[in-house]
Write a protein that holds these residues in place. Structure first.
Motif, PDB file in Angstrom:
ATOM      1  N   THR A  98      -3.118   6.482   7.442  1.00  0.00           N
ATOM      2  CA  THR A  98      -2.899   6.371   6.000  1.00  0.00           C
ATOM      3  C   THR A  98      -3.753   5.294   5.337  1.00  0.00           C
ATOM      4  O   THR A  98      -4.478   5.570   4.384  1.00  0.00           O
ATOM      5  CB  THR A  98      -1.408   6.087   5.709  1.00  0.00           C
ATOM      6  OG1 THR A  98      -0.651   7.134   6.309  1.00  0.00           O
ATOM      7  CG2 THR A  98      -1.128   6.058   4.220  1.00  0.00           C
ATOM      8  N   GLU A  99      -3.691   4.064   5.847  1.00  0.00           N
ATOM      9  CA  GLU A  99      -4.433   3.001   5.163  1.00  0.00           C
ATOM     10  C   GLU A  99      -5.937   3.212   5.249  1.00  0.00           C
ATOM     11  O   GLU A  99      -6.671   2.939   4.304  1.00  0.00           O
ATOM     12  CB  GLU A  99      -4.013   1.621   5.667  1.00  0.00           C
ATOM     13  CG  GLU A  99      -2.688   1.137   5.062  1.00  0.00           C
ATOM     14  CD  GLU A  99      -2.568   1.405   3.547  1.00  0.00           C
ATOM     15  OE1 GLU A  99      -3.393   0.891   2.768  1.00  0.00           O
ATOM     16  OE2 GLU A  99      -1.647   2.142   3.136  1.00  0.00           O
ATOM     17  N   THR A 100      -6.407   3.733   6.390  1.00  0.00           N
ATOM     18  CA  THR A 100      -7.836   4.041   6.538  1.00  0.00           C
ATOM     19  C   THR A 100      -8.261   5.037   5.474  1.00  0.00           C
ATOM     20  O   THR A 100      -9.275   4.867   4.793  1.00  0.00           O
ATOM     21  CB  THR A 100      -8.099   4.641   7.938  1.00  0.00           C
ATOM     22  OG1 THR A 100      -7.480   3.820   8.912  1.00  0.00           O
ATOM     23  CG2 THR A 100      -9.569   4.772   8.216  1.00  0.00           C
ATOM     24  N   ALA A 158       3.542  -2.738   1.168  1.00  0.00           N
ATOM     25  CA  ALA A 158       3.327  -1.517   1.942  1.00  0.00           C
ATOM     26  C   ALA A 158       4.333  -1.455   3.081  1.00  0.00           C
ATOM     27  O   ALA A 158       4.614  -2.457   3.726  1.00  0.00           O
ATOM     28  CB  ALA A 158       1.907  -1.494   2.481  1.00  0.00           C
ATOM     29  N   GLU A 207      -7.995   3.400   1.896  1.00  0.00           N
ATOM     30  CA  GLU A 207      -8.912   2.286   1.654  1.00  0.00           C
ATOM     31  C   GLU A 207     -10.369   2.739   1.720  1.00  0.00           C
ATOM     32  O   GLU A 207     -11.226   2.179   1.064  1.00  0.00           O
ATOM     33  CB  GLU A 207      -8.692   1.175   2.701  1.00  0.00           C
ATOM     34  CG  GLU A 207      -7.355   0.448   2.574  1.00  0.00           C
ATOM     35  CD  GLU A 207      -7.203  -0.272   1.243  1.00  0.00           C
ATOM     36  OE1 GLU A 207      -8.218  -0.731   0.685  1.00  0.00           O
ATOM     37  OE2 GLU A 207      -6.048  -0.361   0.752  1.00  0.00           O
ATOM     38  N   ARG A 223       1.330   7.989   0.414  1.00  0.00           N
ATOM     39  CA  ARG A 223       0.840   6.738   1.002  1.00  0.00           C
ATOM     40  C   ARG A 223       2.009   5.892   1.496  1.00  0.00           C
ATOM     41  O   ARG A 223       1.944   5.260   2.539  1.00  0.00           O
ATOM     42  CB  ARG A 223       0.044   5.969  -0.053  1.00  0.00           C
ATOM     43  CG  ARG A 223      -0.573   4.700   0.494  1.00  0.00           C
ATOM     44  CD  ARG A 223      -1.416   4.010  -0.551  1.00  0.00           C
ATOM     45  NE  ARG A 223      -2.212   2.967   0.059  1.00  0.00           N
ATOM     46  CZ  ARG A 223      -3.218   2.351  -0.553  1.00  0.00           C
ATOM     47  NH1 ARG A 223      -3.553   2.698  -1.772  1.00  0.00           N
ATOM     48  NH2 ARG A 223      -3.884   1.408   0.054  1.00  0.00           N
ATOM     49  N   HIS A 224       3.069   5.909   0.719  1.00  0.00           N
ATOM     50  CA  HIS A 224       4.222   5.091   1.085  1.00  0.00           C
ATOM     51  C   HIS A 224       4.911   5.596   2.354  1.00  0.00           C
ATOM     52  O   HIS A 224       5.339   4.802   3.182  1.00  0.00           O
ATOM     53  CB  HIS A 224       5.222   5.058  -0.073  1.00  0.00           C
ATOM     54  CG  HIS A 224       6.428   4.235   0.229  1.00  0.00           C
ATOM     55  ND1 HIS A 224       6.441   2.873   0.102  1.00  0.00           N
ATOM     56  CD2 HIS A 224       7.648   4.580   0.705  1.00  0.00           C
ATOM     57  CE1 HIS A 224       7.623   2.419   0.474  1.00  0.00           C
ATOM     58  NE2 HIS A 224       8.374   3.435   0.840  1.00  0.00           N
ATOM     59  N   GLY A 231       3.939   1.880  -3.952  1.00  0.00           N
ATOM     60  CA  GLY A 231       2.649   1.216  -4.094  1.00  0.00           C
ATOM     61  C   GLY A 231       2.715  -0.048  -4.915  1.00  0.00           C
ATOM     62  O   GLY A 231       1.792  -0.839  -4.903  1.00  0.00           O
TER      63      GLY A 231
END
Lengths: 345, 336
Positions: free
Chosen positions: B239-241, A271, B244, B219-220, A267
């Motif tokens: 993941t990003e949805t 990304a 975020e 997340r990574h 993080g």
């Protein structure tokens, strides 16, 4: 966070006797902490962060280890003491009264057959000489202060009747009952879930806002330290490799190990990109530290790093790094080498 | 979840999977009706706090413990109905990597024989073929082939996890479940192992289910993430949805509790502090399992279980308060 240091540690050396030789666990650690300040201590396993705290609290069993050098001057209410030279009996008046302790696993620190109220009251009776009735009502107050609902009933419950997060609150209540000015917390939230960790961190912030309580918070989690600490020590190989104010440390890390550690947190980079990793593994500490403990994993290592051990050298006010290489200027720094450890005490 | 939605690409399809344990004085509903697909070549992250059932989901999914109800389809076959023998035949295709690499090795076996063991059991290979394959696997995971005669205690935690990975990959699996594969490792070593696992995924076309509690790590590594709470999946999204724009109040609280390695952000940050701890899975609340800690809970949350539904394409949420458009209809009250 003002005035004179509450605790000043200078040149701490701690060794353990293992079956296959001496383990040089702490190799000259120096730092101080002021009233009201939160000092974060970060490092990976074996870096010496817990052993440093155990040394300061007189918790190194003489059967396995010894403090070979150093001083730790603590401004106790009754006058200054050197924590490294106290007898076990003298420590009885320091631990709990002057310095509160909270460890990772509350279940093994709490007495399972004693109600939490009695465990808090015990500290009050012993250290402050309070009577039974008064110490019980203070215990209830302490439970309320650490956010235990319905404290006048919960005071008679046993540790197993509390959840993990509540037990850690109870530990904090015991640690702070006698009104110490310093709390040493060693990975206090590591065994807790993240939502419960957030509760405990908020509690400690609240307690500090109410008093001049100084906190040493040991953690492997840089996020936790970023959220709590005023100043941070980064440990590696039983030494402090970097010491800085929290913003400075995260925005302008100087030691190559600190940089590697920060870059390897997911993080912090781009990304989807690869995580930065530090090649190799931490040192074994089976030899006396005569060169930089990080040299064999360091991409900036120069000849001098394999010959001499860099001492913690000031870079700016309140920011020091134990490295011969100036990473920003890409040139050697006039670092001070640690010549030899002072032995004998 | 609409059946057949990922019919072409799903390697694993889990439908209404349940795993209950009988204990004295009741039933622990460790996994209580979870449904999701794992798509070919993706990493699905499965997150949640202790006791949420994420590890039991992983074990039940691989048939390591029998399911109480529901189905797990792998390559079009329902694994939950298979005999032990039939399941054993499927094993080479699905492997698991555990957290504690040291505990899963016999300390008196060399790492060469530890890596070779699954091949000796499942494959009909001669000694020299196994020998060559062990050397190949060791190099694949970044270990020197000369180390094959060494014993587990001679390796660091990160190296032992590499041995574990080599062993898991020895049978050329298609699908690998990682149960907290890096959480026992120091952060600088974690990064080495995570990078290795993602390289291997690219090289070998692996499909991963990654079970973890470290949300930054999840997340990574994940393409999609499922969030569990008390035996249920409460939210699943790309993941990003998810990170975020979390929709479920639990996901929102969980993400807001993750400490960030940035002191300025940490100070400025608004946190949703949940009350209390997770209830015991033996006494899961009626209706919505999260309602006892939910800052938004209403009367119906105690009586009606919220359906797990697709609120927008690819995004699943189980909450009465999230409307069809996938937005949280009640603003969350935030506490500092």
């Amino acid at each position: 966070m003002t005035g004179e240091a509450l605790l000043t540690v200078d040149g701490l050396v701690t060794k353990f006797d293992a079956a296959d030789g001496v383990v040089h666990a702490i190799n000259g650690v120096s730092f101080d902490i002021r009233p009201g300040e939160t000092l974060g201590v970060v490092g990976e396993s074996g870096s010496g962060k817990s052993v440093t705290m155990m040394s300061l609290l007189g918790l190194i069993p003489s059967s396995v280890g010894r403090i070979a050098a150093g001083t730790a001057r603590y401004r106790a209410t009754s006058g200054e003491v050197d924590l490294l030279k106290l007898s076990e009996r003298q420590f009885g008046r320091i631990r709990g009264r002057e310095i509160g302790m909270v460890f990772q696993d509350p279940i093994s620190s709490l007495n399972p057959v004693m109600t939490v109220g009695r465990q808090i009251a015990e500290s009050l009776q012993r250290h402050l000489g309070l009577g039974r009735r008064e110490s019980r009502s203070r215990a209830i107050e302490m439970l309320a202060r650490v956010g235990i609902a319905d404290p006048s009933h919960r005071v008679d419950d046993y540790p197993h009747e509390f959840s993990g997060g509540m037990r850690q609150r109870v530990m904090i209540a015991i640690a702070l009952a006698a009104g110490p000015r310093l709390m040493i917390a060693d990975e206090p939230t590591t065994a807790l879930d993240v939502t419960v960790q957030a509760q405990i961190m908020a509690l400690v912030r609240e307690l500090q806002a109410e008093s001049e309580l100084a906190v040493i918070w040991v953690s492997h989690d840089l996020g936790v330290v970023a959220g709590l600490a005023d100043r941070v020590l980064v440990m590696y190989g039983g030494t402090i490799v970097e010491s800085a104010g929290v913003d400075d440390l995260f925005e302008n890390p100087q030691h190559p190990y600190t940089r590697g550690l920060l870059a390897s947190i997911p993080g912090t980079g781009l990304a989807g990109s690869r995580l930065a990793s530090i090649p190799g593994t931490p040192p074994s500490l089976q030899h006396e530290l005569k060169l930089c403990p990080f040299a064999d994993r360091c991409s900036h290592a120069i000849d001098r790093c394999a010959r001499e051990r860099p001492g913690l050298t000031p870079i700016s006010a309140d920011h020091s790094s134990a490295c011969f290489w100036d990473i920003d200027a890409s040139r050697q720094r006039d670092g001070v080498a640690v010549i030899a450890q002072r032995e004998g005490m | 979840m609409t059946a057949g939605e990922h019919a072409d690409t799903a390697v694993v399809r889990v439908r209404d999977l349940r795993k209950h344990f009988r204990v004295s004085g009741g039933t622990v509903r460790a996994v209580d009706g979870v449904s999701f697909d794992i798509l070919r070549g993706e990493t699905l992250g499965l997150v949640g706090e202790s006791g949420c059932g994420k590890s039991t989901t992983g074990r039940t999914l691989l048939g390591l413990t029998p399911a109480t109800a529901g189905s797990v389809e792998f390559r079009g076959r329902d694994l939950t109905g298979l005999s032990r023998r039939q399941l054993r035949a499927m094993r080479p295709h699905m492997q698991m990597i555990f957290q504690d690499s040291a505990a899963s090795f016999n300390p008196r076996h060399t790492i060469g024989s530890i890596i070779a063991e699954p091949m000796a059991i499942h494959l009909d290979l001669d000694r020299s073929a196994i020998h060559d394959r062990v050397a190949e696997l060791m190099e694949l995971v970044g270990l020197k082939r000369e180390w094959r005669k060494r014993f587990p205690h001679e390796f660091s935690g990160g190296q032992r996890q590499r041995i574990n990975i080599a062993r898991a990959l020895s049978l050329n699996p298609e699908f690998v479940v990682g149960d907290e594969p890096v959480s026992a490792l120091d952060v600088s070593i974690q990064a080495q192992v995570v990078n290795l696992m993602s390289d291997l995924q690219d090289e070998l076309g692996l499909t991963y289910l990654m079970i973890a509690h470290d949300l930054s790590m999840v997340r990574h590594i994940s393409d999609r993430v499922a969030v569990m709470y008390l035996g249920k999946v409460v939210e699943l999204a790309a993941t990003e949805t998810l990170f975020e724009d979390p929709q479920h109040p639990y996901t929102q609280a969980l993400l807001s509790a993750v400490p960030l390695p940035n002191p300025k952000q940490e100070r400025a940050r608004q946190r949703i502090l949940l009350e209390g701890d997770v209830p015991s899975p033996r006494e899961a609340p009626s209706g919505c399992v999260f309602r006892t800690r939910c800052p938004l809970a209403e009367a119906r949350c105690a009586t009606e279980e919220p359906p797990y539904r697709e609120v927008s394409p690819g995004r699943f949420v189980a909450c009465h308060l999230v409307d069809g458009a996938g937005s949280n209809v009640v603003p969350v009250e935030i506490t500092g």
